[in-house]
Design an enzyme around this catalytic site. Structure first.
Site, PDB file in Angstrom:
ATOM      1  N   GLY A 245       0.961  -1.155  -0.183  1.00 57.61           N
ATOM      2  CA  GLY A 245      -0.177   0.043  -0.112  1.00 57.61           C
ATOM      3  C   GLY A 245       0.617   1.141   0.102  1.00 57.61           C
ATOM      4  CD  GLU A 287       1.330  -9.337   1.211  1.00 52.91           C
ATOM      5  OE1 GLU A 287       1.255 -10.677   1.245  1.00 52.91           O
ATOM      6  OE2 GLU A 287       0.260  -8.672   1.173  1.00 52.91           O
ATOM      7  N   PRO A 288       5.131  -4.997  -0.975  1.00 51.80           N
ATOM      8  CG  PRO A 288       7.260  -4.127  -1.256  1.00 51.80           C
ATOM      9  CD  PRO A 288       6.349  -5.169  -0.622  1.00 51.80           C
ATOM     10  N   GLY A 289       3.938  -3.380  -3.670  1.00 51.20           N
ATOM     11  CA  GLY A 289       3.604  -3.747  -5.431  1.00 51.20           C
ATOM     12  C   GLY A 289       3.929  -2.581  -6.057  1.00 51.20           C
ATOM     13  NE  ARG A 290      -0.129   2.439  -5.777  1.00 53.58           N
ATOM     14  CZ  ARG A 290      -1.412   2.307  -6.743  1.00 53.58           C
ATOM     15  NH1 ARG A 290      -1.168   2.542  -7.786  1.00 53.58           N
ATOM     16  NH2 ARG A 290      -2.323   1.743  -5.902  1.00 53.58           N
ATOM     17  NE  ARG A 327      -3.955   2.849 -10.788  1.00 51.81           N
ATOM     18  CZ  ARG A 327      -3.537   3.844 -10.277  1.00 51.81           C
ATOM     19  NH1 ARG A 327      -3.045   4.902 -10.799  1.00 51.81           N
ATOM     20  NH2 ARG A 327      -3.916   4.060  -9.043  1.00 51.81           N
ATOM     21  CE1 TYR A 331      -9.241   1.748  -8.422  1.00 48.77           C
ATOM     22  CE2 TYR A 331      -7.400   2.003  -9.977  1.00 48.77           C
ATOM     23  CZ  TYR A 331      -8.226   1.218  -9.285  1.00 48.77           C
ATOM     24  OH  TYR A 331      -8.105  -0.099  -9.372  1.00 48.77           O
ATOM     25  CB  CYS A 358     -16.444   3.603 -27.907  1.00 50.83           C
ATOM     26  SG  CYS A 358     -17.537   4.435 -29.010  1.00 50.83           S
ATOM     27  CD  GLU A 359     -16.890   3.552 -21.901  1.00 48.97           C
ATOM     28  OE1 GLU A 359     -17.351   4.455 -20.901  1.00 48.97           O
ATOM     29  OE2 GLU A 359     -17.403   2.571 -21.935  1.00 48.97           O
TER      30      GLU A 359
END
Ligand code: LLP
Length: 434
Positions: A245, A287-290, A327, A331, A358-359
């Site tokens: 996180g 548990e670092p990801g980002r 993202r 978010y 198409c958004e």
């Protein structure tokens, strides 16, 4: 950011490469990952966390970005892997990753995934709730195995982040709630079970968090819990996993925290509070990801259209979008970007970089300052190493871009660009429609 700067004729350089050359050679859109930058971050985790605390360990959270090549890098840096599905486990297996260094998460693991994990010898299965616990106990018994597990708890901490990526609050879909006796009963169940080997607890309170307060609060709650469990059940946790996180500043606003700015306060508090409670301090995994992969990646796009809507707004339409980076639309994430082929020209305009989906919500970057934009320009979006490739979709039947790993003089494709044939793989026209 690694190896970034200006090169030939005002071209952006990244990971030692001219990005214009990369785009010409590999096509666009293109994910570019700097091996050196990933390694640097892994080493920083080792030096400032693992080496500084007894029994500390770190597992890279594969959900941020996982390919077999990434598994090899993580392995060679001595970290473990946090996996969250059978597919991620299969990726690690195919890469030859030592599975005793893996953790399997998931709030709705299937029986197949649990069986797969037991057969493969996953290091720890992180059990998310009572029914999973019972299923796992039965499966392990049937296979004559003893499963090493952690129980995931929802510590009831509201982390300061987007509500879609908060996970540790009361009422979260993840983990054992601390309301009532569920957790104590689960611990009792594990202690009575011959097929379960309960090693400790896990929490992960959310993602993209910038200050340590919420993590420290969660540690505080965890130690209270371990104290109560030791008193009520006699269970002594040998290890705890405090999740990931740790935030990354996508806008480069100077709040790019070092991992130690989270882990030092957590470890200090854990040590002090365990001493106070008369508990042995458990071994700790994070548990670092980002934090490991975000800044190590950029995405390159080719400008296809420039549309000036009066003096209201100028849209720069690129050949990718929410399919390769959901993202911003999911978010509201804000990224930095640059015109990679004209870094030496002054910015005269403010544009909105939009994707090809198409958004109307398919907006990649707002407020980008550029020289007068032209069709054929190359746009680089920074810090896109995390949760882009791994969250990519084929909406509008748009193929997923390739991933190129750059390091020193090398540039290797580690995930091929999908072809139209790839998109149709597995589709069938039933007989009556032929
Ligand atoms: N451990 C567990 C159990 C997790 O669920 C996660 C992320 C991590 C570790 C790694 O968190 P990190 O260090 O990367 O923040 N798709 C969202 C992020 C979802 C994160 C889910 N869990 C995004 O793009 O922001």
């Amino acid at each position: 950011m690694d190896g970034q700067g200006q090169g030939r004729e005002g071209h952006l350089r990244f990971g030692g490469w001219d990005t214009v050359e990369l785009a010409e050679r590999f096509g666009t859109p293109l994910y570019v990952l700097s091996e050196d930058a990933v390694r640097k971050r892994c080493r920083s985790v080792r030096e400032t966390f693992i080496n500084r605390h007894d029994g500390a360990f770190a597992a890279y959270a594969g959900k941020a970005f996982l390919t077999m090549a990434m598994c090899r890098i993580v392995q060679s840096e001595g970290l473990g892997l946090d996996l969250v599905s059978g597919g991620e486990l299969f990726t690690a297996q195919q890469a030859g990753f030592p599975l005793d260094r893996t953790f399997l998460h998931g709030n709705a693991k299937t029986k197949d995934e649990l069986t797969h994990a037991l057969q493969a010898g996953v290091g720890r299965i992180v059990v998310d709730g009572r029914s999973e616990l019972e299923t796992l106990a039965e499966l392990a018994r049937g296979m004559g195995r003893r499963a090493a597990i952690l129980l995931r708890i929802a510590p009831g901490v509201d982390a300061h982040t987007h509500r879609y990526i908060r996970t540790g609050h009361t009422g979260s879909k993840f983990g054992f709630s601390l309301i009532g006796d569920d957790l104590r009963d689960a611990v009792g169940f594990c202690m009575a079970s011959e097929s379960l080997d309960l090693r400790g607890m896990h929490f992960h309170i959310g993602s993209q968090i910038f200050e340590s307060t919420a993590h420290v609060m969660a540690v505080d709650i965890l130690v209270d819990l371990l104290t109560a469990l030791a008193r009520d059940t006699g269970f002594q946790a040998g290890e705890v996993n405090l999740g990931g996180g740790f935030g990354v500043d996508l806008l480069d606003e100077g709040r790019n925290p070092e991992i130690a700015s989270f882990t030092d306060p957590m470890m200090d508090h854990l040590t002090a509070k365990c001493r106070e409670a008369g508990l042995l301090r458990p071994r700790v995994t994070i548990e670092p990801g980002r934090w490991i992969v975000s800044d190590a990646g950029i995405t390159l796009y080719r400008v296809q259209t420039v549309k000036r809507v009066g003096d209201l707004v100028t849209y720069v339409g690129v050949d990718g979008g929410m399919t390769d980076n959901p993202r911003p639309s999911l978010y509201g994430a804000k990224y930095r970007a640059a015109v990679a082929n004209r870094m030496d020209q002054g910015a005269t305009e403010t544009v909105t970089v939009v994707g090809k989906c198409c958004e109307s919500g398919d907006v990649l970057v707002e407020g980008l300052r550029t020289p007068p934009p032209e069709r054929g320009d190359l746009i680089a979006v920074f810090s896109t190493g995390a949760y882009t490739f791994s969250m990519a979709s084929n909406y509008n039947k748009i193929p997923r871009p390739a991933v190129v790993l750059v390091s020193g003089g090398r540039a290797d494709v580690i995930a091929e660009r999908q072809s139209y044939e790839d998109l149709l793989r597995g589709e069938r026209i039933p007989g009556h429609l032929q």
